[in-house]
Scaffold this active site. Structure first.
Site, PDB file in Angstrom:
ATOM      1  N   TRP A  26       0.784  -1.167   0.075  1.00  0.00           N
ATOM      2  CA  TRP A  26       0.167  -0.026   0.007  1.00  0.00           C
ATOM      3  C   TRP A  26       0.793   1.219  -0.042  1.00  0.00           C
ATOM      4  O   TRP A  26       0.252   2.576  -0.330  1.00  0.00           O
ATOM      5  CB  TRP A  26      -1.082  -0.097   1.256  1.00  0.00           C
ATOM      6  CG  TRP A  26      -0.201  -0.277   2.426  1.00  0.00           C
ATOM      7  CD1 TRP A  26       0.326   0.451   3.254  1.00  0.00           C
ATOM      8  CD2 TRP A  26      -0.138  -1.657   2.996  1.00  0.00           C
ATOM      9  NE1 TRP A  26       0.689  -0.140   4.424  1.00  0.00           N
ATOM     10  CE2 TRP A  26       0.382  -1.488   4.357  1.00  0.00           C
ATOM     11  CE3 TRP A  26      -0.580  -2.941   2.813  1.00  0.00           C
ATOM     12  CZ2 TRP A  26       0.826  -2.757   5.087  1.00  0.00           C
ATOM     13  CZ3 TRP A  26      -0.509  -4.083   3.395  1.00  0.00           C
ATOM     14  CH2 TRP A  26       0.303  -3.828   4.612  1.00  0.00           C
ATOM     15  N   GLU A  39      -5.269   0.771   6.397  1.00  0.00           N
ATOM     16  CA  GLU A  39      -4.964   1.584   7.716  1.00  0.00           C
ATOM     17  C   GLU A  39      -6.367   0.765   8.321  1.00  0.00           C
ATOM     18  O   GLU A  39      -5.811   0.427   9.690  1.00  0.00           O
ATOM     19  CB  GLU A  39      -5.301   2.829   7.791  1.00  0.00           C
ATOM     20  CG  GLU A  39      -3.984   3.613   7.294  1.00  0.00           C
ATOM     21  CD  GLU A  39      -2.805   3.467   8.084  1.00  0.00           C
ATOM     22  OE1 GLU A  39      -2.737   2.669   9.304  1.00  0.00           O
ATOM     23  OE2 GLU A  39      -2.023   3.756   7.586  1.00  0.00           O
ATOM     24  N   GLN A  44      -6.132  -4.127  13.301  1.00  0.00           N
ATOM     25  CA  GLN A  44      -6.160  -5.330  14.101  1.00  0.00           C
ATOM     26  C   GLN A  44      -5.212  -6.462  13.963  1.00  0.00           C
ATOM     27  O   GLN A  44      -5.232  -7.444  14.584  1.00  0.00           O
ATOM     28  CB  GLN A  44      -7.551  -5.995  14.010  1.00  0.00           C
ATOM     29  CG  GLN A  44      -7.903  -6.404  12.484  1.00  0.00           C
ATOM     30  CD  GLN A  44      -9.039  -5.743  11.926  1.00  0.00           C
ATOM     31  OE1 GLN A  44      -9.537  -4.716  12.328  1.00  0.00           O
ATOM     32  NE2 GLN A  44      -9.702  -6.466  11.124  1.00  0.00           N
ATOM     33  N   LEU A  82      -9.834 -11.577   9.742  1.00  0.00           N
ATOM     34  CA  LEU A  82      -9.293 -10.522  10.191  1.00  0.00           C
ATOM     35  C   LEU A  82      -9.923 -10.075  11.242  1.00  0.00           C
ATOM     36  O   LEU A  82      -9.466  -9.404  12.276  1.00  0.00           O
ATOM     37  CB  LEU A  82      -9.467  -9.378   9.023  1.00  0.00           C
ATOM     38  CG  LEU A  82      -8.285  -9.220   7.973  1.00  0.00           C
ATOM     39  CD1 LEU A  82      -8.831  -8.271   7.091  1.00  0.00           C
ATOM     40  CD2 LEU A  82      -7.061  -8.879   8.475  1.00  0.00           C
ATOM     41  N   TYR A  84     -13.143  -8.472  13.796  1.00  0.00           N
ATOM     42  CA  TYR A  84     -13.803  -6.991  13.819  1.00  0.00           C
ATOM     43  C   TYR A  84     -14.696  -6.832  12.547  1.00  0.00           C
ATOM     44  O   TYR A  84     -14.351  -5.738  12.012  1.00  0.00           O
ATOM     45  CB  TYR A  84     -12.674  -5.880  14.138  1.00  0.00           C
ATOM     46  CG  TYR A  84     -11.881  -6.102  15.246  1.00  0.00           C
ATOM     47  CD1 TYR A  84     -12.575  -5.853  16.712  1.00  0.00           C
ATOM     48  CD2 TYR A  84     -10.790  -7.033  15.327  1.00  0.00           C
ATOM     49  CE1 TYR A  84     -11.668  -6.078  17.763  1.00  0.00           C
ATOM     50  CE2 TYR A  84     -10.079  -6.888  16.455  1.00  0.00           C
ATOM     51  CZ  TYR A  84     -10.445  -6.772  17.666  1.00  0.00           C
ATOM     52  OH  TYR A  84      -9.702  -6.723  18.845  1.00  0.00           O
ATOM     53  N   TYR A 122      -7.556   9.001  13.662  1.00  0.00           N
ATOM     54  CA  TYR A 122      -6.487   8.330  13.300  1.00  0.00           C
ATOM     55  C   TYR A 122      -6.495   8.194  11.739  1.00  0.00           C
ATOM     56  O   TYR A 122      -5.227   8.556  10.946  1.00  0.00           O
ATOM     57  CB  TYR A 122      -6.016   6.877  13.874  1.00  0.00           C
ATOM     58  CG  TYR A 122      -5.060   6.180  13.244  1.00  0.00           C
ATOM     59  CD1 TYR A 122      -3.508   6.739  13.302  1.00  0.00           C
ATOM     60  CD2 TYR A 122      -5.236   5.140  12.408  1.00  0.00           C
ATOM     61  CE1 TYR A 122      -2.859   6.018  12.528  1.00  0.00           C
ATOM     62  CE2 TYR A 122      -4.373   4.444  11.746  1.00  0.00           C
ATOM     63  CZ  TYR A 122      -2.991   4.812  11.784  1.00  0.00           C
ATOM     64  OH  TYR A 122      -2.169   4.075  11.008  1.00  0.00           O
ATOM     65  N   ASP A 140      -1.762   6.349  16.185  1.00  0.00           N
ATOM     66  CA  ASP A 140      -2.300   5.121  16.375  1.00  0.00           C
ATOM     67  C   ASP A 140      -1.537   4.423  17.685  1.00  0.00           C
ATOM     68  O   ASP A 140      -0.691   5.533  18.420  1.00  0.00           O
ATOM     69  CB  ASP A 140      -1.834   4.182  15.223  1.00  0.00           C
ATOM     70  CG  ASP A 140      -0.520   3.857  14.919  1.00  0.00           C
ATOM     71  OD1 ASP A 140       0.427   4.734  15.703  1.00  0.00           O
ATOM     72  OD2 ASP A 140      -0.124   3.010  14.324  1.00  0.00           O
ATOM     73  N   CYS A 194      10.891   0.974  18.753  1.00  0.00           N
ATOM     74  CA  CYS A 194      10.288   1.477  19.858  1.00  0.00           C
ATOM     75  C   CYS A 194       9.249   0.374  20.150  1.00  0.00           C
ATOM     76  O   CYS A 194       8.101   0.609  20.360  1.00  0.00           O
ATOM     77  CB  CYS A 194       9.731   2.715  19.913  1.00  0.00           C
ATOM     78  SG  CYS A 194       9.390   3.441  21.448  1.00  0.00           S
ATOM     79  N   CYS A 202      16.610   0.489  21.889  1.00  0.00           N
ATOM     80  CA  CYS A 202      16.953   1.933  21.919  1.00  0.00           C
ATOM     81  C   CYS A 202      18.409   2.128  21.061  1.00  0.00           C
ATOM     82  O   CYS A 202      18.387   3.411  20.510  1.00  0.00           O
ATOM     83  CB  CYS A 202      17.216   2.589  23.460  1.00  0.00           C
ATOM     84  SG  CYS A 202      15.702   2.419  24.205  1.00  0.00           S
ATOM     85  N   CYS A 205      17.847   3.190  17.655  1.00  0.00           N
ATOM     86  CA  CYS A 205      16.814   4.371  17.460  1.00  0.00           C
ATOM     87  C   CYS A 205      17.492   5.713  17.063  1.00  0.00           C
ATOM     88  O   CYS A 205      18.178   6.348  17.508  1.00  0.00           O
ATOM     89  CB  CYS A 205      15.800   4.562  18.784  1.00  0.00           C
ATOM     90  SG  CYS A 205      14.577   5.908  18.647  1.00  0.00           S
ATOM     91  N   CYS A 211      15.330  11.146  23.617  1.00  0.00           N
ATOM     92  CA  CYS A 211      14.227  10.682  24.292  1.00  0.00           C
ATOM     93  C   CYS A 211      14.412  10.676  25.695  1.00  0.00           C
ATOM     94  O   CYS A 211      15.371  10.142  26.327  1.00  0.00           O
ATOM     95  CB  CYS A 211      14.299   9.041  23.862  1.00  0.00           C
ATOM     96  SG  CYS A 211      13.185   8.274  24.534  1.00  0.00           S
TER      97      CYS A 211
HETATM   98 FE1  SF4 Z   1      11.690   4.320  21.977  1.00  0.00          FE
HETATM   99 FE2  SF4 Z   1      13.152   6.288  23.177  1.00  0.00          FE
HETATM  100 FE3  SF4 Z   1      14.462   3.960  22.781  1.00  0.00          FE
HETATM  101 FE4  SF4 Z   1      13.817   5.359  20.799  1.00  0.00          FE
HETATM  102  S1  SF4 Z   1      15.099   5.720  22.505  1.00  0.00           S
HETATM  103  S2  SF4 Z   1      13.417   3.179  21.067  1.00  0.00           S
HETATM  104  S3  SF4 Z   1      11.868   6.356  21.202  1.00  0.00           S
HETATM  105  S4  SF4 Z   1      12.361   4.523  24.078  1.00  0.00           S
END
Ligand code: SF4
Length: 374
Positions: A26, A39, A44, A82, A84, A122, A140, A194, A202, A205, A211
């Site tokens: 999509w 979406e 679900q 699916l 719902y 959303y 979401d 996350c 993290c 990330c 963060c």
């Molecule tokens: Fe999630 Fe923060 Fe870890 Fe990134 S640094 S994965 S936003 S908890």
């Protein structure tokens, strides 16, 4: 809650997404209809499981006009697996409105979209930003988690007021020329880095330096969610009633849980062998053998079915009136059919999957698992 931290996320997030976005069907051609269908399906089910459902749905109903005019049983069959089912019913109601009032084109306006059945803030945000490039946020569950961790929000994220606050903050910080990419990047971060239920990754990330949760080591305490009400447990007895060729299925009432779908006959409570045999005889069958099947559980949003199952082999049925007799006893439309017919024609919800397998009927996700599509 430190919303200032959000002001710095756009750049690292977008550059991470450029290299890490998953190739999803999509996403290749983000038409408003495709964004909408995907979406709703993704609300679900996880991404990998949605892919074959999405492909089959779009193949069968390639546009809003096709969705609006699809016959109900076929529509539910396309959605089978699916869950719902009200979501796809609402999609069809919305499609009819779009056909009648918007010349078959989904509106691009966030507020207008939310007037359509089944489209909340959303989905409206996702359609208007991803398909139409409007600067609207799409919050979401993934985004709630990511944002509450980045900002250190200790409020209950299930509250509408908190969601609204997140929507407003994100709308302010999103790059106005790439709102759809920004929203998808946040969702992707929540889905792949996350993570919920366990430690987020993290070290991978892109916003780790910004963060709050990482800085304070409280990733697992966020997001805060109020404890949900416990589900009601309903014991049920599910019956696989069959002769050498046919099996009994029934249509559920047009209102309430699993409305208008087909099911294996089932009764409230945990029935004993003699009670089951009595019921089967009332339905007009002559039982030859009965076998207890392993118990099974199915979880709906507010109810849990704890099921006991029985397979009852009955004498071959010659007379035509058997369906009528079963109907009078169960007060439900009854069909004594070859089990394989259900794979093509009759939508049966996954709640019965533990017992349909005794008829070699494969439902929704099972069918795709077999073909290696999931
Ligand atoms: Fe999630 Fe923060 Fe870890 Fe990134 S640094 S994965 S936003 S908890």
């Amino acid at each position: 809650m430190d919303t200032d931290r959000l002001e710095k996320i756009a750049e690292p997030l977008l550059s991470w997404f450029k290299d890490n976005a998953r190739d999803l069907p999509w996403r290749r051609e983000p038409l408003p209809y495709y964004v909408w269908v995907s979406e709703i399906m993704l609300q679900q089910t996880r991404v990998e499981a949605v892919k074959p459902f999405f492909a089959r749905f779009i193949d069968a109903l390639p546009d809003i006009a096709a969705l609006a005019s699809c016959e109900e049983e076929r529509l539910l069959k396309l959605w089978e697996g699916l869950g719902y089912y009200n979501r796809v019913r609402n999609m069809q109601k919305a499609a009819k409105i779009v056909e009648e009032q918007y010349h078959g084109r989904l509106p691009d306006c966030y507020e207008e979209l939310q007037k359509l059945p089944g489209i909340g803030s959303y989905t409206a945000g996702a359609i208007s930003s991803i398909a139409y490039g409007k600067a609207e946020s799409a919050v979401d569950g993934n985004v709630l988690r990511v944002v509450s961790r980045i900002t250190g929000c200790e409020e209950d994220v299930m509250k509408q007021s908190v969601r609204r606050k997140f929507e407003t903050s994100l709308r302010t910080v999103m790059p106005k020329d790439k709102p759809g990419t920004f929203n998808q990047a946040l969702m992707e971060l929540g889905a792949t880095v996350c993570l919920p239920n366990g430690a987020p990754e993290c070290h991978k990330c892109p916003v780790q330096a910004i963060c709050y949760a990482r800085e304070h080591g409280c990733q697992l305490l966020l997001p805060v969610k109020a404890v949900k009400k416990e589900r009601r447990v309903e014991p049920r007895t599910v019956l696989v009633i069959r002769d050498s060729e046919h099996a009994l299925i029934q249509k559920r009432p047009s209102k309430g849980l699993l409305a208008s779908l087909y099911e294996l006959p089932n009764l409230e409570g945990r029935l004993m062998v003699d009670e089951v045999l009595q019921y089967v005889e009332h339905c007009g069958f002559s039982p030859i053998r009965i076998m207890e099947l392993p118990p099974a559980k199915h979880i709906f949003s507010h109810i849990e079915w704890h099921m006991t199952g029985y397979m009852v082999l009955v004498e071959d049925v010659e007379e035509i009136g058997i369906e009528k007799t079963a109907e009078q006893v169960s007060h439900r439309r009854s069909l004594f059919i070859q089990p394989q017919q259900t794979e093509q024609e009759y939508p049966i919800p996954a709640a019965f999957a533990a017992y349909t397998k005794y008829l070699s009927i494969k439902l929704g996700q099972e069918k795709y698992r077999e073909t290696g599509e999931i």
